[in-house]
Design a protein around this motif. Sequence first.
Motif, PDB file in Angstrom:
ATOM      1  N   HIS A  48       0.828  -1.214   0.000  1.00 45.74           N
ATOM      2  CA  HIS A  48       0.000   0.000   0.000  1.00 45.74           C
ATOM      3  C   HIS A  48       0.859   1.259   0.000  1.00 45.74           C
ATOM      4  N   LEU A  49       1.955   1.257   0.743  1.00 47.50           N
ATOM      5  CA  LEU A  49       2.834   2.426   0.735  1.00 47.50           C
ATOM      6  C   LEU A  49       3.434   2.615  -0.656  1.00 47.50           C
ATOM      7  N   THR A  50       3.884   1.545  -1.275  1.00 45.01           N
ATOM      8  CA  THR A  50       4.445   1.635  -2.625  1.00 45.01           C
ATOM      9  C   THR A  50       3.426   2.189  -3.600  1.00 45.01           C
ATOM     10  N   LEU A  72       9.869  10.594  -4.172  1.00 46.11           N
ATOM     11  CA  LEU A  72       8.738   9.698  -3.933  1.00 46.11           C
ATOM     12  C   LEU A  72       8.986   8.323  -4.546  1.00 46.11           C
ATOM     13  N   LEU A  73       9.533   8.312  -5.753  1.00 38.85           N
ATOM     14  CA  LEU A  73       9.775   7.042  -6.435  1.00 38.85           C
ATOM     15  C   LEU A  73      10.884   6.239  -5.756  1.00 38.85           C
ATOM     16  N   ARG A  74      11.896   6.904  -5.260  1.00 40.87           N
ATOM     17  CA  ARG A  74      12.950   6.185  -4.531  1.00 40.87           C
ATOM     18  C   ARG A  74      12.402   5.572  -3.250  1.00 40.87           C
ATOM     19  N   GLU A  75      11.569   6.323  -2.556  1.00 37.55           N
ATOM     20  CA  GLU A  75      10.941   5.773  -1.357  1.00 37.55           C
ATOM     21  C   GLU A  75      10.043   4.596  -1.718  1.00 37.55           C
ATOM     22  N   ALA A  79      10.228   0.737  -0.382  1.00 34.68           N
ATOM     23  CA  ALA A  79       9.068   0.042   0.181  1.00 34.68           C
ATOM     24  C   ALA A  79       8.763  -1.224  -0.606  1.00 34.68           C
ATOM     25  N   ALA A  80       8.877  -1.154  -1.923  1.00 35.48           N
ATOM     26  CA  ALA A  80       8.571  -2.311  -2.769  1.00 35.48           C
ATOM     27  C   ALA A  80       9.479  -3.489  -2.467  1.00 35.48           C
ATOM     28  N   ALA A  81      10.673  -3.215  -2.003  1.00 40.15           N
ATOM     29  CA  ALA A  81      11.602  -4.293  -1.652  1.00 40.15           C
ATOM     30  C   ALA A  81      11.072  -5.139  -0.492  1.00 40.15           C
ATOM     31  N   HIS A  82      10.117  -4.617   0.251  1.00 39.39           N
ATOM     32  CA  HIS A  82       9.540  -5.327   1.399  1.00 39.39           C
ATOM     33  C   HIS A  82       8.244  -6.062   1.068  1.00 39.39           C
ATOM     34  N   GLU A  95       7.433  -3.216  -8.042  1.00 38.32           N
ATOM     35  CA  GLU A  95       8.829  -2.801  -8.147  1.00 38.32           C
ATOM     36  C   GLU A  95       9.144  -2.441  -9.603  1.00 38.32           C
ATOM     37  N   GLY A  96       8.644  -3.221 -10.527  1.00 35.79           N
ATOM     38  CA  GLY A  96       8.828  -2.926 -11.949  1.00 35.79           C
ATOM     39  C   GLY A  96       8.153  -1.634 -12.364  1.00 35.79           C
ATOM     40  N   TYR A  97       6.963  -1.368 -11.834  1.00 37.38           N
ATOM     41  CA  TYR A  97       6.259  -0.119 -12.147  1.00 37.38           C
ATOM     42  C   TYR A  97       7.080   1.088 -11.682  1.00 37.38           C
ATOM     43  N   VAL A  98       7.647   0.976 -10.489  1.00 35.94           N
ATOM     44  CA  VAL A  98       8.438   2.083  -9.945  1.00 35.94           C
ATOM     45  C   VAL A  98       9.702   2.286 -10.774  1.00 35.94           C
ATOM     46  N   LEU A  99      10.377   1.193 -11.121  1.00 39.94           N
ATOM     47  CA  LEU A  99      11.587   1.300 -11.942  1.00 39.94           C
ATOM     48  C   LEU A  99      11.265   1.911 -13.306  1.00 39.94           C
ATOM     49  N   ALA A 100      10.135   1.530 -13.885  1.00 45.48           N
ATOM     50  CA  ALA A 100       9.719   2.101 -15.173  1.00 45.48           C
ATOM     51  C   ALA A 100       9.452   3.603 -15.029  1.00 45.48           C
TER      52      ALA A 100
END
Length: 123
Positions: A48-50, A72-75, A79-82, A95-100
């Motif tokens: 949810h945080l991600t 925001l994206l780095r945070e 979070a996605a790592a968890h 995690e892929g969405y954030v990296l994209a």
Amino acid sequence: MTGRPHEDLVLRARVRLLLCDRWALDGEEGLWVYRTLFAVNPRVHAYHLTRVLLNLSYEQRLAGLPAARRALLREALEAAAHIPADGPRHQHGYEGYVLAALGRLDEQEGREGQEGQQGCTGQ
């Protein structure tokens, strides 16, 4: 994402989440609730945080603030790592969405930098 928040803040966040009439909170309200609860139990609240951080990074008011979007994206990436590997399938792609999104931000900044250089050289 530092230290454990004060118990009163944790209790307030839990109550707000319980009173939510939707399946999840969004926006700035969701951000403080999930940031608070993530500090207490990252495994449960990482998804949810991600999601909230990723959605906030797309807000129009941040369009001209790439440093804020990147923060925001780095945070969100932290979070996605968890997000647990054994969690629901729909959570695994975040995690892929954030990296994209970070990649698109890099491309956008690169294009703007090139346009700025061309304007300075008179081309």
